[in-house]
Design a protein around this motif. Structure first.
Motif, PDB file in Angstrom:
ATOM      1  N   SER A 299       0.821  -1.253  -0.076  1.00 38.22           N
ATOM      2  CA  SER A 299       0.008  -0.001   0.001  1.00 38.22           C
ATOM      3  C   SER A 299       0.829   1.131  -0.053  1.00 38.22           C
ATOM      4  O   SER A 299       0.322   2.461  -0.384  1.00 38.22           O
ATOM      5  CB  SER A 299      -0.830   0.008   0.970  1.00 38.22           C
ATOM      6  OG  SER A 299      -0.205  -0.137   2.308  1.00 38.22           O
TER       7      SER A 299
ATOM      8  N   SER B 229       1.421   3.630  -3.295  1.00 38.61           N
ATOM      9  CA  SER B 229       0.664   4.524  -4.149  1.00 38.61           C
ATOM     10  C   SER B 229       1.358   5.792  -3.719  1.00 38.61           C
ATOM     11  O   SER B 229       0.938   6.872  -4.484  1.00 38.61           O
ATOM     12  CB  SER B 229      -0.767   4.401  -3.472  1.00 38.61           C
ATOM     13  OG  SER B 229      -0.396   4.871  -2.013  1.00 38.61           O
TER      14      SER B 229
ATOM     15  N   THR C 203      -6.143  -0.180   6.064  1.00 35.27           N
ATOM     16  CA  THR C 203      -5.136  -0.085   4.871  1.00 35.27           C
ATOM     17  C   THR C 203      -4.358  -1.226   4.713  1.00 35.27           C
ATOM     18  O   THR C 203      -3.851  -2.159   5.510  1.00 35.27           O
ATOM     19  CB  THR C 203      -4.068   0.910   5.272  1.00 35.27           C
ATOM     20  OG1 THR C 203      -4.840   2.283   5.451  1.00 35.27           O
ATOM     21  CG2 THR C 203      -3.170   1.391   4.102  1.00 35.27           C
TER      22      THR C 203
END
Length: 914
Positions: free
Chosen positions: A357, A360, A498
């Motif tokens: 994650s 990004s 997340t």
């Protein structure tokens, strides 16, 4: 998340006893300390004292909206002042503030505990504030630590991780968590050994330092005693379960004990956010180059100096009797300026090795800490008051969070007697508050204690360096940059879904401080490094705070000023007792080479270092006490992060002919000269009204209307919009509700027009003359706008700052617009800008630009002006402006109407003294 929490609710209620801490044994309260304020000291700190919630508390809040006791009981009175201030009297002040007297009457005690034999913690019914009474100094500090953990343990744990750049492994990889840890790690990338080194330095500095170390040790012992009690008793903050650190059923897991080095980390976070000054020299250099490209060297220098406004003769100053304190001004012909070659600057990369994650986020680079500065102060001498005693209304702005970064407490013990606010985790002293017969507060001053040095890059083998080289020249040697790393990885949690990810935070350090940018200077690759005088000296300010709390040390205004001089962070300090008022500007102000311009990058290794600078420990020669702006018993003092004194150059930009300090100064001056006498009530009213005033309406709209009145406005839509603005100004130019709790503004359409007009106006006024490149570069040095909603800037819908933060009008082009239009009208302008911008210097064309932009503003759909966010629907003007407490834990708060006002605030008037 709510569905998962609902499942957990049943499980936790059956399997554990995480509903509330057990009742503690009662203990006798220590005899009260003499209080010289009577009932004339008040304070307020929303949303509430209680910042801890068990898992059951959080789950009940998520499902039913309930909150623990004292989690929000100061929010209602705080919010109500925005509507209630016009009818305020001295008798009704405590409808909007807490009684800040020492002690707790017997019939107002809600709890009494004795966590150690030498300390008692009493809490009052009204607010739950801890009143800590120690029979020994160690016991007092132990109690302060225990009470802090009772009220803010989760927040304290979060903040010590933030300061180390280690928040994501602890609380999850949400974007906000990553942004926080990156910001503060970049500012203070210390190793554990360096944190401990700072503790040792203070302890070895003398008796105050040794006492401070002993106080801190007892304080940490108190924190850890609470952690042990709460973990064993299963009434610790529920966020530890939701983030996977403690098992809800078995209680297995760890709440890591606190260490002394955690206090250094917390001090560095607070110092970077509220007590730093300077920096931004690279952005300024880029803007200056763009202006010179547009205007040429000579005219560009004149334009640049006008925009710099380093000592604007028209700006509002705290010391208004002409006192001069020269510091930080650029010399006429500076030397050693390290200007980058155009287009060569790249920010120093901070984030590496992204996976999952974290991928990004692209090209994450070092970015400056976004310092807060809304704190304000209104202090009036006894000669100007109704009673003959000084009056003060003052407090710091630390933002709005749930729980709050600050906490209230009273500390009473040997050598300690104070009540007020302290940052959670640093509350072994009251940082802002009152003693037995005096009170004090601070605002962020932000004078320049940070300089940017360009160090030439090199390669140890003698080959040609590039901007990516990680070696630099220092005093004839090619040295490797020090690298401090944090390798962070995270997994999804109940509180943060997340996806898993990881990255490495990597700070590159030189003897001149952390690297912020790479560039080319005179054909050679360089690294720009930020050197802050408080770097490696984060905890030394505790010496001043220790004295503020000591009734034996503070017996006069002069004593207070000398104590404030021990604070190395950049603050404006204000003091009041029954007879005197005082002001002192603190900070470790480095003495510079007289040829250096501190607002631009400086060549390193070239004879332009701070005087007496020693890179080992980052020490230098600092300006002495008498050269810091200071005063005793001026008729009145105001501060809203405005300029301090004549010749004391402002760090940053925007302290020009219009500043939000004007909103206070005009009102307090009117009270002082009005003859009726200043009281706690009317001084509070002045603060509250200024907190609702739109600076653009009160100070800039009059000159805009004068330009518009120079020729007929033939467009009906423009004429109608102008009349709405004129009516709003005639009614005070306030962002005031139609009725208490009405969630709509009087003059709502005029306010919408102003919010939409300002970015259109500034662009139309300045960009044609400056050119797009210079205009854009200058907006990166000083944003053009800071409205309460935070949405409007140079581009439609672009946000500036944090929406819902309360603070407004700190940074903007208000003074630029004001000076340029007055100059165009032929009015007297002291310290004019270096060019006439609006309409290219032609009044008729300027008039048309104003008409065109106000027409566009009036036609802009309200949903574009207030585009909405996770809190508000698009087009909801009141909500867009509203104050929202950003959740740092599991308990959230309801929005309140906007107020441009300190977070913690005192209203004080001492009738007598010791």
């Amino acid at each position: 998340m709510r569905a998962r929490l609902g499942v957990l609710l049943g499980t936790i209620a059956l399997a554990t006893g995480l509903l509330a801490p057990p009742a503690a044994p009662a203990a006798p309260q220590r005899p009260p300390v003499e209080d010289f304020c009577g009932d004339q000291c008040s304070d307020i700190l929303p949303p509430g004292q209680n910042g801890n919630a068990t898992l059951a508390d959080i789950l009940l809040h998520q499902v039913f909206g309930s909150r623990p006791a004292h989690a929000d009981d100061q929010l209602g009175p705080y919010a109500a002042l925005a509507d209630g201030y016009p009818g305020l009297t001295t008798e009704t002040i405590n409808e909007f503030f807490n009684d800040a007297s020492f002690g707790v009457p017997d019939d107002q005690v809600v709890s009494t505990i004795r966590p150690r034999s030498d300390v008692t913690i009493v809490r009052d019914k009204a607010t739950g504030v801890p009143h800590i009474h120690g029979t020994t100094r160690s016991g007092t500090e132990f109690g302060a630590g225990y009470a802090a953990a009772q009220d803010r343990l989760w927040l304290m744990d979060i903040m010590r991780r933030v300061g180390r750049g280690e928040l994501t492994p602890f609380a999850g990889g949400a974007e906000g968590n990553r942004a926080l840890e990156q910001q503060f790690f970049a500012a203070s990338p210390y190793t554990e050994a360096e944190l401990r080194q700072q503790i040792d330095q203070v302890a070895e500095s003398g008796p105050l330092g040794r006492r401070g170390l002993a106080d801190a040790k007892s304080y940490v012992d108190g924190i850890n005693a609470y952690i042990e009690d709460a973990h064993g008793g299963r009434y610790f903050p529920g966020e530890y379960v939701l983030t996977g650190h403690v098992d809800a059923i078995t209680n297995a897991g760890e709440i890591a004990p606190f260490r002394l080095t955690d206090l250094v980390v917390l001090a560095s976070v607070v110092g970077a956010q509220f007590g730093g000054g300077g920096g931004g020299e690279v952005r300024a250099a880029i803007a200056k180059l763009a202006i010179q490209e547009r205007y040429g060297l000579a005219e560009g220098e004149r334009v640049w100096r006008g925009l710099r406004a380093e000592d604007d003769p028209e700006t509002v100053r705290t010391l208004h009797e002409g006192q001069s304190f020269p510091y930080g001004k650029a010399p006429e012909h500076p030397r050693g300026v390290a200007m980058p070659e155009p287009g060569s600057v790249t920010p120093q990369q901070l984030v590496f090795d992204r996976t999952g994650s974290a991928g990004s986020q692209q090209n994450v680079a070092v970015r400056p800490v976004d310092t807060h500065g809304m704190s304000n102060a209104l202090v009036v001498s006894g000669e100007q008051t109704e009673s003959g005693n000084p009056v003060a209304v003052f407090g710091p702005q630390t933002g709005y969070f749930a729980p709050q970064l600050l906490m209230l407490q009273e500390l009473q013990g040997p050598g300690i007697s104070a009540r007020g606010a302290s940052f959670a985790g640093l509350s072994f002293y009251v940082l802002l508050g009152r003693g037995q017969d005096y009170a004090w507060s601070a605002t962020t001053s932000a004078q320049d204690i940070t300089d940017t040095y360009a160090v030439e890059l090199c390669e140890p083998d003698g080959s040609a360096p590039t901007r990516e080289s990680n070696f630099y020249t220092f005093r004839g040697e090619c040295l490797p940059m020090e690298v401090v790393e944090r390798k962070n990885a995270w997994e999804p949690t109940v509180a943060d879904s997340t996806p898993a990810g990881s990255y490495t935070l990597r700070a590159f350090r030189t003897e001149y401080g952390p690297v912020t940018h790479r560039a080319m200077v005179d054909g050679r690759p360089v690294a720009y490094a930020a050197l802050r005088s408080t770097y490696f000296h984060e905890v030394e300010s505790l010496l001043g705070f220790q004295q503020f709390n000591d009734p034996g040390a503070i017996r006069s205004a002069e004593d207070f000023q000398r104590a404030a001089d021990l604070v190395n962070y950049t603050f404006n300090w204000f003091y009041v007792d029954a007879e005197d008022t005082a002001y002192y500007n603190s900070g470790a102000n480095p003495q510079r080479n007289s040829t250096v311009d501190p607002s631009l990058p400086v060549l390193g290794n070239a004879g332009f270092d701070w005087q007496g600078w020693n890179p080992d420990g980052n020490t230098a020669e600092y300006t002495p006490f008498a050269e810091h702006p200071n005063s005793i018993n001026q008729d009145y003092y105001i501060s809203w992060n405005n300029a301090q004194a004549k010749d004391y150059a402002a760090a940053g930009y925007g302290k020009s002919s219009v500043h939000r300090g004007d909103l206070l100064d005009t009102r307090v001056r009117a009270l002082v000269t009005g003859g009726a006498g200043v009281t706690r009530a009317n001084l509070t009213q002045a603060m509250a009204e200024a907190g609702l005033a739109d600076l653009r309406a009160e100070r800039v709209l009059p000159v805009l209307l004068r330009v518009l009145d120079t020729a007929p406005v033939r467009d009906p839509a423009a004429a109608a919009a102008i009349e709405k603005l004129r009516a709003w100004l005639a009614d005070g130019g306030l962002r005031a509700e139609t009725e208490p709790g009405g969630r709509a503004y009087r003059h709502a359409e005029a306010i919408k027009i102003m919010d939409a007009w300002w970015p259109l106006l500034v662009r139309a006024q300045f960009e044609p003359a400056m050119g797009p490149a210079a205009f854009t570069a200058m907006t990166r040095v000083l944003q053009i706008n800071e409205s309460p909603s935070g949405f409007q800037n140079a581009e439609p819908g672009q946000r500036v700052g944090q929406p819902h933060q309360g603070s407004a009008y700190q940074r903007g082009w208000w003074g630029y617009v004001h000076k340029d239009l007055r100059s165009l009208l032929g009015e007297r302008v002291r310290g004019p800008l270096g060019d006439r911008f609006c309409g290219g210097g032609d009044l008729a064309r300027c008039h048309q630009a104003l008409v065109d932009t106000v027409t566009r503003a009036a036609a802009q759909p309200i949903a574009e002006v207030y585009p909405g966010d996770s809190t508000c629907d698009a087009g909801d003007q009141w909500c867009a402006d509203s104050i929202v407490h950003r959740a740092l834990g599991g308990i959230t708060q309801d929005p309140i109407s906007t107020q441009n006002r300190p977070t913690f605030q005192q209203v004080v008037e001492f009738p007598r003294k010791r």
